[in-house]
Write a protein that holds these residues in place. Structure first.
Motif, PDB file in Angstrom:
ATOM      1  N   UNK A 114      -0.403 -43.391   0.539  1.00  0.00           N
ATOM      2  CA  UNK A 114       0.893 -42.980   1.110  1.00  0.00           C
ATOM      3  C   UNK A 114       0.958 -43.330   2.595  1.00  0.00           C
ATOM      4  N   UNK A 115      -0.176 -43.143   3.269  1.00  0.00           N
ATOM      5  CA  UNK A 115      -0.213 -43.480   4.694  1.00  0.00           C
ATOM      6  C   UNK A 115       0.090 -44.954   4.905  1.00  0.00           C
ATOM      7  N   UNK A 116      -0.490 -45.760   4.021  1.00  0.00           N
ATOM      8  CA  UNK A 116      -0.302 -47.204   4.133  1.00  0.00           C
ATOM      9  C   UNK A 116       1.174 -47.545   3.904  1.00  0.00           C
ATOM     10  N   UNK A 117       1.737 -46.934   2.892  1.00  0.00           N
ATOM     11  CA  UNK A 117       3.137 -47.194   2.574  1.00  0.00           C
ATOM     12  C   UNK A 117       4.046 -46.782   3.740  1.00  0.00           C
ATOM     13  N   UNK A 162      12.798 -44.410   0.926  1.00  0.00           N
ATOM     14  CA  UNK A 162      11.902 -44.556   2.073  1.00  0.00           C
ATOM     15  C   UNK A 162      11.636 -46.026   2.387  1.00  0.00           C
ATOM     16  N   UNK A 163      11.479 -46.811   1.327  1.00  0.00           N
ATOM     17  CA  UNK A 163      11.205 -48.236   1.549  1.00  0.00           C
ATOM     18  C   UNK A 163      12.395 -48.894   2.251  1.00  0.00           C
ATOM     19  N   UNK A 164      13.591 -48.503   1.880  1.00  0.00           N
ATOM     20  CA  UNK A 164      14.771 -49.097   2.518  1.00  0.00           C
ATOM     21  C   UNK A 164      14.850 -48.700   3.992  1.00  0.00           C
ATOM     22  N   UNK A 165      14.520 -47.445   4.272  1.00  0.00           N
ATOM     23  CA  UNK A 165      14.558 -47.012   5.678  1.00  0.00           C
ATOM     24  C   UNK A 165      13.519 -47.792   6.485  1.00  0.00           C
ATOM     25  N   UNK A 166      12.325 -47.893   5.919  1.00  0.00           N
ATOM     26  CA  UNK A 166      11.261 -48.604   6.633  1.00  0.00           C
ATOM     27  C   UNK A 166      11.661 -50.050   6.920  1.00  0.00           C
ATOM     28  N   UNK A 167      12.358 -50.644   5.976  1.00  0.00           N
ATOM     29  CA  UNK A 167      12.700 -52.068   6.082  1.00  0.00           C
ATOM     30  C   UNK A 167      13.884 -52.305   7.023  1.00  0.00           C
ATOM     31  N   UNK A 168      14.834 -51.348   7.026  1.00  0.00           N
ATOM     32  CA  UNK A 168      16.062 -51.627   7.775  1.00  0.00           C
ATOM     33  C   UNK A 168      16.137 -50.955   9.144  1.00  0.00           C
ATOM     34  N   UNK A 211      10.007 -57.435   0.799  1.00  0.00           N
ATOM     35  CA  UNK A 211      10.384 -56.019   0.689  1.00  0.00           C
ATOM     36  C   UNK A 211       9.446 -55.304  -0.283  1.00  0.00           C
ATOM     37  N   UNK A 212       9.238 -55.929  -1.434  1.00  0.00           N
ATOM     38  CA  UNK A 212       8.396 -55.306  -2.462  1.00  0.00           C
ATOM     39  C   UNK A 212       6.977 -55.063  -1.978  1.00  0.00           C
ATOM     40  N   UNK A 213       6.458 -55.980  -1.159  1.00  0.00           N
ATOM     41  CA  UNK A 213       5.079 -55.780  -0.688  1.00  0.00           C
ATOM     42  C   UNK A 213       4.976 -54.532   0.183  1.00  0.00           C
ATOM     43  N   UNK A 214       6.097 -54.121   0.757  1.00  0.00           N
ATOM     44  CA  UNK A 214       6.064 -52.943   1.632  1.00  0.00           C
ATOM     45  C   UNK A 214       6.299 -51.633   0.900  1.00  0.00           C
ATOM     46  N   UNK A 215       6.495 -51.691  -0.409  1.00  0.00           N
ATOM     47  CA  UNK A 215       6.756 -50.435  -1.130  1.00  0.00           C
ATOM     48  C   UNK A 215       5.439 -49.725  -1.474  1.00  0.00           C
ATOM     49  N   UNK A 216       5.589 -48.512  -1.976  1.00  0.00           N
ATOM     50  CA  UNK A 216       4.411 -47.758  -2.428  1.00  0.00           C
ATOM     51  C   UNK A 216       3.793 -48.502  -3.601  1.00  0.00           C
ATOM     52  N   UNK A 251      13.722 -49.717  12.262  1.00  0.00           N
ATOM     53  CA  UNK A 251      12.395 -49.541  12.859  1.00  0.00           C
ATOM     54  C   UNK A 251      12.349 -48.290  13.734  1.00  0.00           C
ATOM     55  N   UNK A 252      13.523 -47.772  14.089  1.00  0.00           N
ATOM     56  CA  UNK A 252      13.513 -46.637  15.017  1.00  0.00           C
ATOM     57  C   UNK A 252      13.595 -45.285  14.308  1.00  0.00           C
ATOM     58  N   UNK A 253      13.684 -45.310  12.985  1.00  0.00           N
ATOM     59  CA  UNK A 253      13.764 -44.026  12.278  1.00  0.00           C
ATOM     60  C   UNK A 253      12.352 -43.522  11.967  1.00  0.00           C
ATOM     61  N   UNK A 254      12.100 -42.318  12.412  1.00  0.00           N
ATOM     62  CA  UNK A 254      10.773 -41.732  12.164  1.00  0.00           C
ATOM     63  C   UNK A 254      10.776 -41.050  10.789  1.00  0.00           C
ATOM     64  N   UNK A 255       9.648 -41.170  10.076  1.00  0.00           N
ATOM     65  CA  UNK A 255       9.560 -40.530   8.760  1.00  0.00           C
ATOM     66  C   UNK A 255       8.437 -39.497   8.782  1.00  0.00           C
ATOM     67  N   UNK A 256       8.751 -38.298   8.291  1.00  0.00           N
ATOM     68  CA  UNK A 256       7.729 -37.249   8.225  1.00  0.00           C
ATOM     69  C   UNK A 256       7.696 -36.690   6.809  1.00  0.00           C
ATOM     70  N   UNK A 257       6.513 -36.657   6.225  1.00  0.00           N
ATOM     71  CA  UNK A 257       6.405 -36.140   4.858  1.00  0.00           C
ATOM     72  C   UNK A 257       5.410 -34.991   4.821  1.00  0.00           C
TER      73      UNK A 257
END
Ligand SMILES: Nc1ncnc2c1ncn2[C@@H]1O[C@H](COP(=O)(O)OP(=O)(O)OP(=O)(O)O)[C@@H](O)[C@H]1O
Ligand SMILES: [Mg+2]
Length: 1089
Positions: free
Chosen positions: A494-497, A469-475, A764-769, A477-483
């Protein structure tokens, strides 16, 4: 156009023609009937791994090894990861031991391979065939020869089987022990009364369940005699004709295919019926309108949430869902959802979360025309989803691609027009995302859906999910994530991540009543009561002294209040306990229980024998006649699948199971009993408790679901806390899982060039869970320090190197590069804890590889992590060692295990010399695998090594996966060139440890070995046969195949065939395309300019 070309094209077009139009579907089965059937058949087919063997051996009664005493989570093997005690299912892809994958070779390369093999056969001229798809999937031409000649025999064989089956019917009887008359609890007495007073006052949920003596539908066996010659014969006859004419002008098979596919690529869409065309035009118009609607983001959502009305019809048709729940509608119409913001939603179990995700996925595929990835926790669930969604894919025109077990291509095939829905396990999802990033295609992924999002907090698998998920978020911006999840507590983190919105509701279609049982009193869980529970009733039972001793927890009384009219699950702490409880209950049940669905239960027993080469577990043999079975990882996948089906259809009414059933498959029950508040020796966690009791209540069938937790006085306080406390928080495991978490992440970040300098990696690491939770998780170190430390460690290990020295001024900006060993580890997805030792072992192997047999190679690809938990039986070890040839015994010496050592261990002597236990264990495991490859029979190997068959199967799966990982590792290192050819073959052998002719059929989701054998014997020998099969004919021809299963098999086969054909067409187009750098092109375009 040559002949082969038209044939292949025809096959594809036949598939299209055969697709029933909507009218015909409705005409064949009116909506009401469909609904009723779909309700009954709601459980989707669950498939397991597909690499087993059927060899005719005498029935073997397996002594269960001490492994079965292990807590479930210790025997649920990781694919090739480290098993960490106290953490359930770390790093494993499948709780039942399915394995991770390897990238398949190109299809044309396989064709080439096969052709080479073919041409080497002296008799090839006689059997040359253009039956492309069929032959491509088949391993040897020798078998093809058999295919042709077996036509007539097949029918005979079926009838033979039928006769045998009938005689087996008689074989299945209850063991003498079951005859002992036990005291019958009062609930049973009540049951008999009801039975004799006819079923009408039982108050059961469905007529079928009430009807004890329901006359069975005419058995498949009876019909078989009439129908067994129907369809297959035609198919084979026509294919024989084709063969004869093509013999004369046989070209290279590969050339043939290429020209065929070129033709196909240029060919017009075949003309099918006008109604069909009109339907399709209408659908595509609807999709266009929907697309526009979705783009305009107007309030009017179109016929069905921006989707064509056909989608709504399909839900009625396939799932019996006519109307959305209110919360589903609210969720789908949320502003944030329409704005494509990331979303987390959480509802109790059985709340209907999946439907919302599916509608959003369809919007993405059909309206926004982008690919979708759905990540599910286990192989079995992925396969269940594939079976369920393939028919949607066929009807609506998108691909459904499986990324689980040995399936999945990296990078995925670029489709020309249609979009793809990738359904993947956590591990495969990660590899898929890596491959999309590597090839610059990540933005083609419009939506990623994660089911059971709370798993992000569970061991290695959690760490892998987080990385993905972190890689998708980073690479992108147009991919939507639903959990989605039923058990989330600290949603804010989790919301923050995920930078996501949150939606929650307490909706549950069936009310769940929670009870506790202490001695013979039942209390209802009541949050308003002072201590969290209120008195409900005293248990009504009459136990004799014998029964009291046997069943002090009154399980028999509790289950007989519901079975056999309703289903019941009894969760037990260990696997062994599941088996004991099942047996104990059956011993106490009256013989009247045997009469309920007697014929169907006999069929289950026969089916079990069928898939196990004539073997039948002696516990199941005793319990199934009572409608009872155990369910845990000691079963093979074929057994598990059969039992699950029997349970879903009400033939079995009671499962004694381990906690993994709660997380794994969708098998709800009227009553769920927790035999003790423990999983193995660990006290239950709130999340586990919730998942287990969540199985209670079947939507659309039960009006209420009940859970009963049995506890002793001593545990009362802890249980009261358990039922009242909030769910556990989920925490990042990225750093905790050191070699499989942060280290692997950094290696891939640099390997994929996602982030290559300190600054970017830190960012990148700051954006992980982990980045979100770092202050809570690791107070003593800063994120910066952790990042630096890990990078330094990787550099010291020789996996990375850096442009400048540590500590220099430009350090933050200077780039890291991956070394050859680093790349090999990354490409092979080797756990970094083992990459050094793997390198050393392979290097040592080069000095004296014993190639007399497969043993040495098998040793090199036996998973390291499984060795650490293995506990050899020294007598067996010694016996097996002595059966080896001298050259094979030399393998043991080469790896460092002497005969002397094994002998001493076997005789119980003390050994002073230190020997590496991991090596000794690993060699033992390779003995098992070696025997398995030779005998291809899990049951006999299980007996020989005194280990549960499910364990043997998991070992095989893990070895196949690891072998492919080692192959990828070697591909990156020049010095290991020799292993490349050898390991390719070994991987195939381990993956398909079944008869080669069944492999093409087993490629189809939901077809396991037993079923593949039946289909093969009935004349369905290739994927094409299955894709063109008529489900109605299948039901009549194949024993014990339900309509739902038949339909799903045909849909999945169609989908797979379609995918393969499309892939070939693409390959041909690519092959014929003029390269963009072709000399002259650049020059002439420059000239024009
Ligand atoms: N609107 C609906 N009408 C009728 N049945 C529905 C509806 N939505 C979902 N269902 C059915 O309810 C059952 C449970 O749904 P689903 O599997 O989506 O639950 P869930 O919320 O994912 O639960 P869990 O947390 O246990 O996975 C399924 O059989 C599904 O087909
Ligand atoms: Mg769900």
């Amino acid at each position: 156009m040559d002949e082969g070309g038209s044939r292949i094209r025809r096959r594809v077009s036949v598939r299209k023609r055969n697709r029933p139009s909507l009218e015909s579907v409705f005409a064949a089965s009116p909506a009401t009937e469909l609904k009723h059937r779909d309700e009954k058949e709601d459980e989707e087919m669950v498939a397991g791994s597909r690499r087993r063997k059927t060899v005719d051996v005498q029935p073997v009664e397996v002594q269960l090894h001490h492994l079965s005493d292990w807590p479930e989570f210790l025997v649920l093997f990781p694919t090739f990861g480290v098993m960490i005690h106290n953490q359930i299912i770390d790093s494993e892809e499948d709780m039942f031991g399915d394995y991770d994958s390897f990238a398949e070779n190109s299809f044309l390369a396989q064709v080439d391979d096969l052709e080479q093999k073919y041409l080497q056969l002296p008799e090839h001229m006689n059997h040359a065939t253009d039956h492309a798809t069929e032959d491509l999937c088949s391993e040897s031409d020798k078998q093809n020869t058999l295919n042709v000649t077996a036509v007539g025999d097949c029918t005979a064989l079926n009838i033979d089987d039928h006769t045998k089956n009938e005689s087996r019917h008689e074989d299945v009887s209850v063991e003498p022990e079951a005859d002992i008359l036990y005291d019958v609890p009062s609930s049973q007495v009540l049951f008999f009364e009801n039975l004799h007073n006819s079923s009408s006052d039982l108050g059961g949920p469905s007529t079928e369940e009430k009807d004890w003596n329901s006359s069975c539908p005419k058995t498949v066996n009876e019909e078989l005699l009439v129908n067994s010659r129907e369809q297959p014969q035609q198919t084979v006859e026509s294919s024989s004709k084709i063969r004869t004419s093509s013999d004369a002008n046989r070209k290279s098979l590969k050339d043939h295919l290429k020209s065929t596919m070129t033709g196909n690529a240029k060919a017009q869409t075949p003309i099918f019926s006008r109604t069909k065309q009109l339907k399709e035009t209408l659908l595509s118009e609807e999709i266009n309108v929907a697309k526009k609607t979705i783009e305009s983001s107007s309030d009017d959502l179109g016929p069905f949430y921006s989707l064509p009305s056909k989608v709504r019809d399909l839900y009625v048709q396939f799932k019996g869902i006519e109307k959305l729940y209110e919360w589903q509608h609210t969720c789908l119409t949320l502003k944030s959802v329409q704005e494509r913001k990331n979303l987390i939603y959480s509802l109790p179990t059985s709340g209907g979360k999946t439907l919302v995700a599916e509608i959003l996925m369809l919007q993405e595929l059909l309206c926004r025309r982008r690919d979708v990835l759905m990540i599910l926790p286990y192989v079995a669930i992925v396969q269940e989803k594939i079976s369920g969604l393939s028919s949607f894919g066929i009807e609506l025109g998108f691909f459904v691609e499986e990324y689980a077990g040995s399936k999945g291509k990296f990078p995925p095939i670029k489709r020309r027009e249609k979009k793809s829905l990738y359904i993947a396990t956590i591990e495969k999802g990660h590899s898929l995302v890596n491959s999309l990033i590597e090839t610059g295609r990540i933005s083609s992924l419009g939506l990623v859906v994660v089911d059971e999002l709370h798993m992000i907090g569970e061991g290695t698998r959690g760490a892998i999910l987080e990385m993905t998920l972190a890689k998708i978020l980073y690479t992108s911006k147009t991919t939507q994530i639903i959990g989605m999840s039923a058990t989330l507590n600290n949603v804010e983190d989790l919301q923050k991540f995920l930078q996501a919105e949150y939606y929650t509701s307490q909706f549950r279609p069936v009310e769940l009543k929670e009870y506790l049982k202490i001695n013979d009193t039942i209390y209802e869980v009541d949050s308003r009561a002072e201590n969290g529970m209120t008195f409900s009733r005293l248990l009504n039972y009459k136990y004799s002294d014998t029964l009291k001793k046997m069943d002090p927890d009154h399980l028999v009384a509790l289950v007989t209040e519901v079975i056999p009219n309703y289903s019941c699950l009894v969760f037990c702490p260990t696997k062994k306990n599941c088996e004991n409880v099942a047996e104990m209950i059956c011993k106490s049940l009256s013989k009247e229980y045997l009469k309920h669905k007697e014929k169907e239960k006999q069929e289950v027993i026969m089916n079990l024998k069928n898939v196990s080469g004539g073997n039948l577990c002696r516990v199941l043999k005793r319990t199934i006649p009572f409608g009872v079975a155990y369910h845990h990882s000691g079963l093979t996948s074929d057994e598990r699948k059969l039992l699950e089906e029997a349970y879903s259809t009400g033939v079995l009414c009671l499962f004694t199971c381990t906690s993994t059933l709660a997380a794994g498959v969708n098998l709800p029950a009227r009553r769920v009993i927790l035999r003790a508040p423990y999983v193995a020796k660990e006290f239950l966690k709130r999340n586990q408790y919730k998942q287990m009791i969540g199985r209670a209540g079947r939507a659309g069938i039960d009006s209420v679901g009940e859970s009963i937790l049995i506890l002793q006085e001593k545990d009362k306080q802890q249980v009261l806390e358990l039922i009242s406390k909030p769910l556990e928080n989920c925490y990042s495991h990225l750093v905790q899982e050191f070699t499989k978490g942060i280290q692997t992440l950094f290696l891939s970040l640099i390997g994929l060039k996602i982030a290559t300098n300190l600054d970017d990696i830190y960012h990148f690491m700051s954006g992980t869970f982990f980045g979100v939770q770092q202050k809570v998780l690791l107070k003593e170190k800063s994120l910066w320090e952790i990042t630096m430390e890990s990078l330094r460690y990787l550099t010291e290990k020789g996996l990375l190197h850096k442009d400048t020295m540590y500590g220099s001024e430009e350090e933050f900006q200077s780039n890291f590069h991956i070394t050859k060993l680093g790349r090999a580890s990354f490409k092979g997805t080797i756990d970094l804890a083992y990459c050094d030792i793997l390198y050393r072992d392979l290097k040592k192997g080069l000095e004296g590889l014993v190639l007399e047999s497969l043993l040495h190679l098998i040793y090199l690809t036996t998973p390291y992590d499984m060795a650490s938990q293995c506990d050899p039986d020294w007598m067996i070890y010694f016996r097996q060692f002595n059966q080896l040839s001298p050259a094979e015994q030399n393998v043991a010496a080469l790896v460092g295990v002497s005969e002397n050592y094994i002998g001493k261990k076997a005789s119980g002597q003390a050994i002073r010399k230190k020997v590496d236990k991991n090596i000794v264990n690993r060699l033992y495991l390779s003995f098992i695998l070696y025997t398995l490859l030779k005998e291809t029979n899990i049951w006999s190997v299980s007996e020989k090594f005194n280990m549960p068959r499910g364990y043997i199967q998991s070992l095989l799966s893990a070895a196949a996966a690891f072998s492919s990982c080692v192959l990828h590792f070697c591909e990156e290192l020049e010095e290991f060139w020799v292993y490349r050819a050898l390991l390719g073959e070994l991987t195939k052998k381990l993956t398909y440890c079944v008869k080669a002719e069944l492999i093409p059929l087993m490629e189809v989701t939901g077809v396991l070995e037993g079923r593949a054998r039946q289909l093969y014997n009935a004349g369905y020998k290739s994927l094409t046969h299955l894709a063109n099969a008529n489900p109605e004919v299948l039901i009549r021809t194949i024993d014990h195949l339900s309509r739902r299963q038949a339909k799903q098999i045909v849909s999945s086969a169609k989908m797979l065939l379609h995918e393969k054909a499309e892939a070939l067409q693409e390959e041909v187009e690519e092959l014929l395309r003029l390269p963009s750098d072709f000399p002259g092109i650049v020059a002439s375009s420059t000239e024009k300019a």
